[in-house]
Design a protein around this motif. Structure first.
Motif, PDB file in Angstrom:
ATOM      1  N   GLU A 186       1.592  -3.317   4.205  1.00 50.37           N
ATOM      2  CA  GLU A 186       0.729  -2.163   4.902  1.00 50.37           C
ATOM      3  C   GLU A 186       1.530  -0.792   4.573  1.00 50.37           C
ATOM      4  O   GLU A 186       0.643   0.166   3.938  1.00 50.37           O
ATOM      5  N   SER A 187       2.618  -0.683   4.561  1.00 50.35           N
ATOM      6  CA  SER A 187       3.349   0.315   4.350  1.00 50.35           C
ATOM      7  C   SER A 187       4.449   0.738   3.527  1.00 50.35           C
ATOM      8  O   SER A 187       4.969   1.802   3.181  1.00 50.35           O
ATOM      9  N   VAL A 188       5.416  -0.501   3.265  1.00 46.66           N
ATOM     10  CA  VAL A 188       6.744  -0.291   2.686  1.00 46.66           C
ATOM     11  C   VAL A 188       6.646   0.513   1.367  1.00 46.66           C
ATOM     12  O   VAL A 188       5.630  -0.013   0.522  1.00 46.66           O
ATOM     13  N   GLY A 189       7.677   1.343   0.908  1.00 49.38           N
ATOM     14  CA  GLY A 189       7.556   1.823  -0.223  1.00 49.38           C
ATOM     15  C   GLY A 189       8.229   0.846  -1.591  1.00 49.38           C
ATOM     16  O   GLY A 189       8.442  -0.144  -1.050  1.00 49.38           O
ATOM     17  N   HIS A 190       8.181   1.444  -2.898  1.00 49.53           N
ATOM     18  CA  HIS A 190       8.500   0.681  -3.885  1.00 49.53           C
ATOM     19  C   HIS A 190       9.901  -0.322  -3.658  1.00 49.53           C
ATOM     20  O   HIS A 190       9.962  -1.262  -4.098  1.00 49.53           O
ATOM     21  N   LEU A 191      10.845   0.841  -3.324  1.00 54.15           N
ATOM     22  CA  LEU A 191      12.134   0.103  -3.293  1.00 54.15           C
ATOM     23  C   LEU A 191      12.288  -0.566  -1.863  1.00 54.15           C
ATOM     24  O   LEU A 191      13.079  -1.750  -1.990  1.00 54.15           O
ATOM     25  N   GLY A 192      11.683  -0.416  -0.936  1.00 56.87           N
ATOM     26  CA  GLY A 192      11.669  -1.047   0.288  1.00 56.87           C
ATOM     27  C   GLY A 192      11.004  -2.597  -0.066  1.00 56.87           C
ATOM     28  O   GLY A 192      11.734  -3.374   0.844  1.00 56.87           O
ATOM     29  N   ILE A 193      10.230  -2.692  -0.930  1.00 54.50           N
ATOM     30  CA  ILE A 193       9.772  -4.139  -1.231  1.00 54.50           C
ATOM     31  C   ILE A 193      10.927  -5.196  -1.432  1.00 54.50           C
ATOM     32  O   ILE A 193      11.154  -6.358  -1.094  1.00 54.50           O
ATOM     33  N   PHE A 194      11.963  -4.513  -2.198  1.00 56.76           N
ATOM     34  CA  PHE A 194      13.115  -5.219  -2.638  1.00 56.76           C
ATOM     35  C   PHE A 194      14.473  -5.312  -1.513  1.00 56.76           C
ATOM     36  O   PHE A 194      15.010  -6.333  -1.301  1.00 56.76           O
ATOM     37  N   VAL A 195      14.683  -4.168  -1.014  1.00 51.71           N
ATOM     38  CA  VAL A 195      16.007  -3.757  -0.191  1.00 51.71           C
ATOM     39  C   VAL A 195      15.554  -3.687   1.424  1.00 51.71           C
ATOM     40  O   VAL A 195      16.414  -3.452   2.328  1.00 51.71           O
ATOM     41  N   GLY A 196      14.097  -3.459   1.913  1.00 51.92           N
ATOM     42  CA  GLY A 196      13.914  -3.284   3.188  1.00 51.92           C
ATOM     43  C   GLY A 196      14.241  -4.470   4.085  1.00 51.92           C
ATOM     44  O   GLY A 196      13.830  -5.687   3.766  1.00 51.92           O
ATOM     45  N   GLY A 197      14.976  -4.574   4.896  1.00 54.31           N
ATOM     46  CA  GLY A 197      15.495  -5.418   5.781  1.00 54.31           C
ATOM     47  C   GLY A 197      14.260  -5.936   6.573  1.00 54.31           C
ATOM     48  O   GLY A 197      14.278  -7.215   6.632  1.00 54.31           O
ATOM     49  N   SER A 198      13.354  -5.256   7.038  1.00 60.45           N
ATOM     50  CA  SER A 198      12.322  -5.721   7.680  1.00 60.45           C
ATOM     51  C   SER A 198      11.468  -6.950   6.813  1.00 60.45           C
ATOM     52  O   SER A 198      10.750  -7.820   7.084  1.00 60.45           O
ATOM     53  N   VAL A 199      11.305  -6.397   5.554  1.00 59.55           N
ATOM     54  CA  VAL A 199      10.545  -7.023   4.540  1.00 59.55           C
ATOM     55  C   VAL A 199      11.148  -8.435   4.097  1.00 59.55           C
ATOM     56  O   VAL A 199      10.629  -9.453   4.149  1.00 59.55           O
ATOM     57  N   ALA A 200      12.548  -8.246   4.090  1.00 56.79           N
ATOM     58  CA  ALA A 200      13.245  -9.527   3.890  1.00 56.79           C
ATOM     59  C   ALA A 200      13.067 -10.520   4.593  1.00 56.79           C
ATOM     60  O   ALA A 200      13.053 -11.764   4.454  1.00 56.79           O
ATOM     61  N   LEU A 201      13.172 -10.072   6.145  1.00 59.18           N
ATOM     62  CA  LEU A 201      13.321 -10.890   7.392  1.00 59.18           C
ATOM     63  C   LEU A 201      11.589 -11.601   7.662  1.00 59.18           C
ATOM     64  O   LEU A 201      11.593 -12.525   8.387  1.00 59.18           O
ATOM     65  N   TRP A 257       0.743  -1.204   0.054  1.00 56.47           N
ATOM     66  CA  TRP A 257      -0.050   0.108   0.029  1.00 56.47           C
ATOM     67  C   TRP A 257       0.714   1.229   0.154  1.00 56.47           C
ATOM     68  O   TRP A 257       0.498   2.358  -0.241  1.00 56.47           O
ATOM     69  N   GLY A 258       1.999   1.161   0.355  1.00 54.50           N
ATOM     70  CA  GLY A 258       2.966   2.364   0.267  1.00 54.50           C
ATOM     71  C   GLY A 258       3.699   2.520  -0.953  1.00 54.50           C
ATOM     72  O   GLY A 258       4.596   3.391  -1.043  1.00 54.50           O
ATOM     73  N   ASP A 259       3.499   1.618  -1.908  1.00 54.89           N
ATOM     74  CA  ASP A 259       4.179   1.891  -3.109  1.00 54.89           C
ATOM     75  C   ASP A 259       3.227   2.632  -4.154  1.00 54.89           C
ATOM     76  O   ASP A 259       2.247   2.353  -4.596  1.00 54.89           O
ATOM     77  N   ASN A 260       3.925   3.883  -4.706  1.00 55.39           N
ATOM     78  CA  ASN A 260       3.235   4.816  -5.453  1.00 55.39           C
ATOM     79  C   ASN A 260       3.754   4.531  -6.992  1.00 55.39           C
ATOM     80  O   ASN A 260       3.199   5.296  -7.710  1.00 55.39           O
ATOM     81  N   ILE A 261       4.424   3.663  -7.121  1.00 52.04           N
ATOM     82  CA  ILE A 261       4.764   3.196  -8.406  1.00 52.04           C
ATOM     83  C   ILE A 261       4.107   1.879  -8.880  1.00 52.04           C
ATOM     84  O   ILE A 261       3.820   2.059 -10.198  1.00 52.04           O
ATOM     85  N   THR A 262       3.955   0.986  -8.319  1.00 48.42           N
ATOM     86  CA  THR A 262       3.125  -0.117  -8.463  1.00 48.42           C
ATOM     87  C   THR A 262       2.126  -0.462  -7.236  1.00 48.42           C
ATOM     88  O   THR A 262       2.471  -1.280  -6.526  1.00 48.42           O
ATOM     89  N   PRO A 263       1.262   0.317  -7.225  1.00 48.12           N
ATOM     90  CA  PRO A 263       0.317   0.257  -6.076  1.00 48.12           C
ATOM     91  C   PRO A 263      -0.576  -1.060  -6.270  1.00 48.12           C
ATOM     92  O   PRO A 263      -0.553  -1.801  -7.353  1.00 48.12           O
ATOM     93  N   PRO A 264      -1.033  -1.517  -5.339  1.00 51.28           N
ATOM     94  CA  PRO A 264      -1.957  -2.988  -5.208  1.00 51.28           C
ATOM     95  C   PRO A 264      -2.773  -3.181  -6.451  1.00 51.28           C
ATOM     96  O   PRO A 264      -2.733  -4.254  -7.159  1.00 51.28           O
TER      97      PRO A 264
END
Length: 800
Positions: free
Chosen positions: A341-356, A304-311
Motif C-alpha cells: 500500500e505505501s512503502v517507498g522504492h528502497l523500503g521494498i528491499f530494506v524495510g524491516g516490516s516488508v521483510a517480516l 503504491w508508494g514507489d515513485n521510481i517503479t510504480p505498479p
C-alpha cells in the motif's frame, strides 16, 4: 548548538566512512559473512560481476534439501548489498527458512569491452554453478531480482529458462512507458533531455565509462524536499539516536559505481526509452527475447508508494506480452503479483516490516507458488489477529494467512487510473530520441572521444558534487578538530528539551513549512514538465510528424486470440481423454475458479491426502499430480464448459464419480455439508453426474479424518433449517498423524477466514472409498471472491 555540533560530527563520520569504503575497494555492504564462489573476471568473457555464498548467522541451520536462493542486486548507480543490508531483508528471510543463499555482486569498475550480453552470460554461469553445487535438490534455484536486476533476470530467464525456478521481481520496471503523471513523473525526463544521446555523451566524456553518480542524482531530484532538507533535519532533530541509521544508509547511498558506454546505451535505448523488452524486440546475440518463453512462475512485487517503479511499470508488461489472461493459462504459465500500500522504492528491499511480512510469506510460499495451476493471480496477505480459528490452521503457521485471487487483464488496467493513452506520446519520444542519438553518434561523438582521456574522465568523476560533499567534509576538513571537540563537550553536558517545549514546537512547525514549500516546488516543476511533454510530443506537436506505433497491448491481444483459437481446436478433439486423476484435477480447478480464491492450506492439505494409499486403481505413486493439474488448467482455460461436460465420459461409474467429488470437496475444505457457498461447483456436479450427496460427504469426511482431523472438530447441522456451525473449533488435536505434522512444520504460512456453511445435505455415515487427493493438491487456483449461485442454472453459468 549541541545538536548542531553533534550533527556536524555525524557528517564528518559520513565523510570518513566514504573515504574508508573507497580505500577498501568498495566491497558489498552485506551484513552476512560470505565466500567467493565464481569471479566474473576469470570467465572467458570477463565482467565485473561475482557470485558469493552467504554464511547464515549462528542458530540458523541450512536445510540441504531446500532449494538455493540467488539474490541479484541492481546496478543502477549504487553498489551492491541492499538486498542483504540487514537481517530483516530478503536474504535474512530466506536464511530463516533454511535456504542456502547466494548473492550476485559487482565491483565499482567494469571490465574493458564489457556489455550486457557478457554480464548475462556470467550470470548464467553463476546459476549453472549453483545448480551443480546442489545435486540433491531437484528444484531449480529461486532467483530474486531487485529493481534493475529484475529486467536483467527476466531477460536471462527468457533465454535460458532451464536454469530458473520461480523468478521474483522486486520493484523492477519492465514497462517503461507505463505509469501516470502523478505516480511517476520521472518518465517524462527523457523528453526534456531529448532522449538517450546525453547518456552517450556522459559515457564518452568519461572515456567509455558512465558514472553511476548521474543516476543517483536523478533519483535525488525526484524528491528535493528529502534530498535537501528532510534527510538532514531528521538527523539534526534526533541526533542522539538517528546517527547510526543515517550512517548505515549513507554508506550504501554514497557508493557510486560505473558502467561501460555500451552498457548504458543498451539500457537507455532498448529499455528506458525504447521499451523493447515487453514487445519482444530486445535482441540478444541476434535473437529476439520473448518473455513468453519464461516457463517458471514469475512473482512481481510492487508498491503504491514507489515513485521510481510504480505498479503500472512493474505490471503492464503482462498485458503487452500476453494480451489475455487465458493465454497465460493456456500456455501453462503462472504469474503472481503482490501490491504494497505505501512503502517507498528502497523500503521494498530494506524495510524491516516488508521483510517480516511480504518477503517472509513469499519465501515460505514457494511450495504453493510452483504448484499453482497456470494463470494470473494476485497474492493477498491477511493478518490472523482477531480471526476465528480455521480448519487445518497448522498448515499455515505464523501471523498471516495467504490466498491467491484470480485476476484478468482488466484488473491490471484498472491499476492505472489515468489509463494507457499517454503511452502514445512516449512512442513518439522514442522515435525522436533515435534521431537525436544517430545525429550525436555521427557528428559529435568522434570529436568528444578525441578530446576525452582517462585523466579528464577521472577529474570529472572526482569533482562530481555527490562525491565532493562526502570527500571534503571529513576529518581532512580544517574545522574537523574543532567540531569534534565541541561534539564531545555536547555529549558530556547534553541538555534535552521536552517535546512540548514552545521552541521545539516552533522548530517542527518551521521544518514542516520548509518541506511543504519544497514539495510545492517539486509539484510545479513536474506539472510544467508533463505539460511541455504533452504539447511538444502529442498529436498536435511532433506526434503529427512521428506518429505513434500501434499499441503493444492491441498486438498482443490479437495474437492471443489467434493462439487461443488454435489451442481450443486442438483441445476439443481430446476433451474427454483421461481418467480419475484428470477428472479430479478438472473438478478442483473449476471449483477454485468459481470461488475466485485459492488458499495456501488447500494445496498442503492435498499433499497430505495424496499420501493415503489405494486412492484409485488408475493412480500410482508415480502419478505426477502437479503436471496433471497444469495440463487440466490449460484445457479448462480454453474450453471450460466442454471440460466439465466431458466428466461423464471420464468417470463412467457412479462410485468413481462420488470418490472424485469427495476428494475435490476435501481439498477445497467445503465438505462438511456441501452447502457452503464455495461448494457451488460440487453441488452442480453432484446433480449432473447423478451421485448421492450423502455418500460424497461421508467419503470426504473419511479422507480428512484419515490424515488427522478429528470428527468432533466439524459440527454438522441437526436439520436443514439450521445454519452450520463455524468450520473448526479453536482447539487443535495435538495427536494428528505424523504426515500432517510434518507438512505443518515445513509449510510456514497463513489461513483465510471461511464463511459459515449453510446446510443442504444430511449427515452421512457411510464408509468412504479410498482417497485421491494429490490431484486436488494441484488444483489450487487463484481467488477473487465471487458470490455463488444456489440455483443449478446460475451454477452452470458460473462454471462456464
Amino acid at each position: 548548538m549541541q545538536r548542531t555540533f553533534l550533527f556536524l560530527d555525524t557528517l564528518l563520520d559520513r565523510g570518513n566512512a566514504y573515504l574508508e569504503h573507497l580505500e577498501q575497494g568498495t566491497p558489498p555492504l552485506l551484513k552476512f559473512e560470505h565466500e567467493l564462489v565464481v569471479d566474473g573476471h576469470d570467465l572467458s568473457q570477463p565482467c565485473n560481476y561475482a557470485l558469493l555464498r552467504l554464511q547464515p548467522p549462528p542458530g540458523l541451520p541450512v536445510d540441504p534439501q531446500a532449494r538455493p536462493v540467488v539474490v541479484v542486486d541492481p546496478r543502477a548507480g549504487h553498489g551492491p548489498g541492499i538486498g542483504g543490508f540487514k537481517f530483516d531483508s530478503e536474504v535474512g528471510m530466506a536464511m530463516k527458512a533454511g535456504h542456502t543463499v547466494y548473492f550476485v555482486t559487482f565491483r565499482p569498475e567494469p571490465e574493458d569491452g564489457q556489455t550486457l550480453t557478457s554480464v548475462m552470460d556470467a550470470e548464467a554461469s553463476f546459476l549453472e554453478e549453483v545448480i551443480r553445487r546442489h545435486p540433491q535438490c531437484k528444484a531449480k534455484p529461486v532467483v530474486i531480482g531487485n529493481c534493475q536486476a529484475g529486467w536483467a533476470m527476466m531477460t536471462l530467464d527468457a533465454v535460458r529458462p532451464e536454469l530458473f525456478g520461480p523468478l521474483m521481481m522486486v520493484g523492477a520496471p519492465a514497462s517503461y512507458w507505463a505509469g501516470s503523471s502523478q505516480l511517476n513523473p520521472m518518465r517524462y525526463s527523457g523528453a526534456t533531455l531529448g532522449g538517450t544521446w546525453l547518456a552517450s555523451l556522459a559515457a564518452d566524456l568519461g572515456a567509455d565509462r558512465f558514472d553511476g553518480a548521474y543516476l543517483v542524482e536523478n533519483f535525488e531530484k525526484l524528491n528535493p524536499a528529502n534530498t535537501f532538507w528532510s534527510k538532514y533535519y531528521n538527523l539534526w532533530s534526533a541526533v542522539d539516536t538517528e546517527g547510526p541509521r543515517f550512517l548505515e544508509f549513507e554508506r550504501w547511498w554514497g557508493g557510486f559505481f560505473r558502467m561501460t558506454g555500451a552498457e548504458i546505451e543498451s539500457i537507455t535505448e532498448n529499455l528506458f526509452v525504447g521499451n523493447k523488452l515487453a514487445r519482444g524486440e530486445l535482441m540478444v546475440k541476434g535473437r529476439a527475447v520473448n518473455l513468453r518463453d519464461i516457463t517458471s512462475p514469475i512473482v512481481v512485487f510492487a508498491s503504491w508508494g514507489d515513485n521510481i517503479t510504480p505498479p503500472p511499470q512493474a505490471l503492464n508488461w503482462i498485458i503487452d506480452t500476453w494480451g489475455d489472461e487465458r493465454a497465460i493459462a493456456a500456455a501453462g504459465r503462472t504469474i503472481i503479483y503482490v501490491l504494497h500500500e505505501s512503502v517507498g522504492h528502497l523500503g521494498i528491499f530494506v524495510g524491516g516490516s516488508v521483510a517480516l511480512k511480504e518477503h517472509d510469506q513469499l519465501v515460505s510460499s514457494l511450495d504453493v507458488i510452483e504448484s499453482l495451476p497456470p494463470g494470473l493471480y494476485e497474492m493477498k496477505l491477511v493478518r490472523k489477529d482477531g480471526l476465528q480459528a480455521q480448519r487445518w490452521d497448522e498448515l499455515e503457521p505464523g501471523d498471516y494467512t495467504v490466498h491467491y485471487e484470480h485476476r484478468t487483464m482488466d484488473d491490471i488496467r484498472r491499476i492505472n487510473p489515468e489509463g494507457r493513452e499517454e503511452e502514445s506520446v512516449f512512442s513518439t519520444i522514442s522515435q525522436w530520441s533515435e534521431i537525436n542519438s544517430n545525429l550525436y553518434k555521427t557528428w559529435l561523438r568522434p570529436w568528444v572521444r578525441m578530446a576525452s582521456t582517462p585523466a579528464t574522465a577521472g577529474a570529472l568523476m572526482k569533482f562530481n558534487p555527490l562525491r565532493m560533499q562526502r570527500q571534503l567534509f571529513s576529518d581532512t576538513h580544517p574545522a574537523a578538530a574543532f567540531i569534534r571537540q565541541q561534539a564531545a563537550e555536547a555529549r558530556a553536558k547534553r541538555v534535552q528539551l521536552a517535546d512540548d517545549h514552545p521552541l521545539k514546537l516552533f522548530e517542527q512547525k518551521m521544518a514542516q513549512r520548509i518541506t511543504d514549500e519544497l514539495n510545492a516546488f517539486r509539484d510545479q516543476r513536474d506539472a510544467r514538465t508533463v505539460k511541455m511533454t504533452r504539447q511538444l510530443f502529442g498529436p498536435s506537436g511532433l506526434g503529427a510528424w512521428l506518429p505513434p506505433r500501434e499499441p503493444d497491448a492491441e498486438v498482443a491481444h490479437r495474437r492471443a486470440l489467434q493462439d487461443l483459437g488454435e489451442y481450443r481446436d486442438a483441445v476439443l478433439e481430446e476433451i474427454d481423454h483421461g481418467g480419475f486423476a484428470e477428472a479430479v484435477c478438472r473438478i478442483v480447478i473449476a471449483g477454485m475458479v468459481s470461488i475466485g480464491a485459492f488458499e495456501r492450506r488447500s494445496l498442503r492439505l492435498a499433499r497430505l491426502l495424496a499420501q493415503l494409499p489405494n486412492m484409485h486403481a488408475s493412480v500410482s505413486p508415480q502419478t505426477n499430480w502437479v503436471q496433471l493439474l497444469k495440463e487440466q488448467a490449460r484445457i479448462t482455460a480454453v474450453a471450460p464448459v466442454e471440460a466439465l461436460n466431458a466428466l461423464q465420459q471420464m468417470l463412467p461409474e457412479t462410485a468413481t464419480r462420488e470418490r472424485a467429488l469427495a476428494l475435490a470437496a476435501a481439498v477445497m475444505m467445503i465438505e462438511p455439508t456441501l452447502a457452503n457457498p464455495r461448494s457451488e461447483i460440487i453441488e452442480f456436479l453432484i446433480g449432473t453426474l447423478g451421485v448421492d450427496p450423502d455418500k460424497v460427504i461421508a467419503l470426504a469426511r473419511k479422507l480428512t479424518t484419515a490424515i488427522g482431523e478429528q470428527p468432533d472438530e466439524i459440527t454438522l447441522p441437526a436439520k436443514k433449517s439450521e445454519a452450520a456451525r463455524p468450520a473448526r473449533t479453536a482447539a487443535r488435536n495435538s495427536t494428528a498423524k505424523p504426515a500432517a505434522k510434518a507438512a505443518s512444520t515445513k509449510a510456514g504460512t497463513k489461513a483465510v477466514a471461511r464463511p459459515a456453511a449453510k446446510p443442504v445435505a444430511k449427515q452421512a455415515t457411510k464408509p468412504a472409498a479410498k482417497p485421491v487427493i494429490k490431484a486436488a493438491a494441484k488444483a489450487v487456483s487463484k481467488p477473487a471472491a465471487k458470490k455463488p449461485a444456489a440455483h443449478p442454472t446460475r451454477a452452470r453459468k458460473t462454471a462456464a
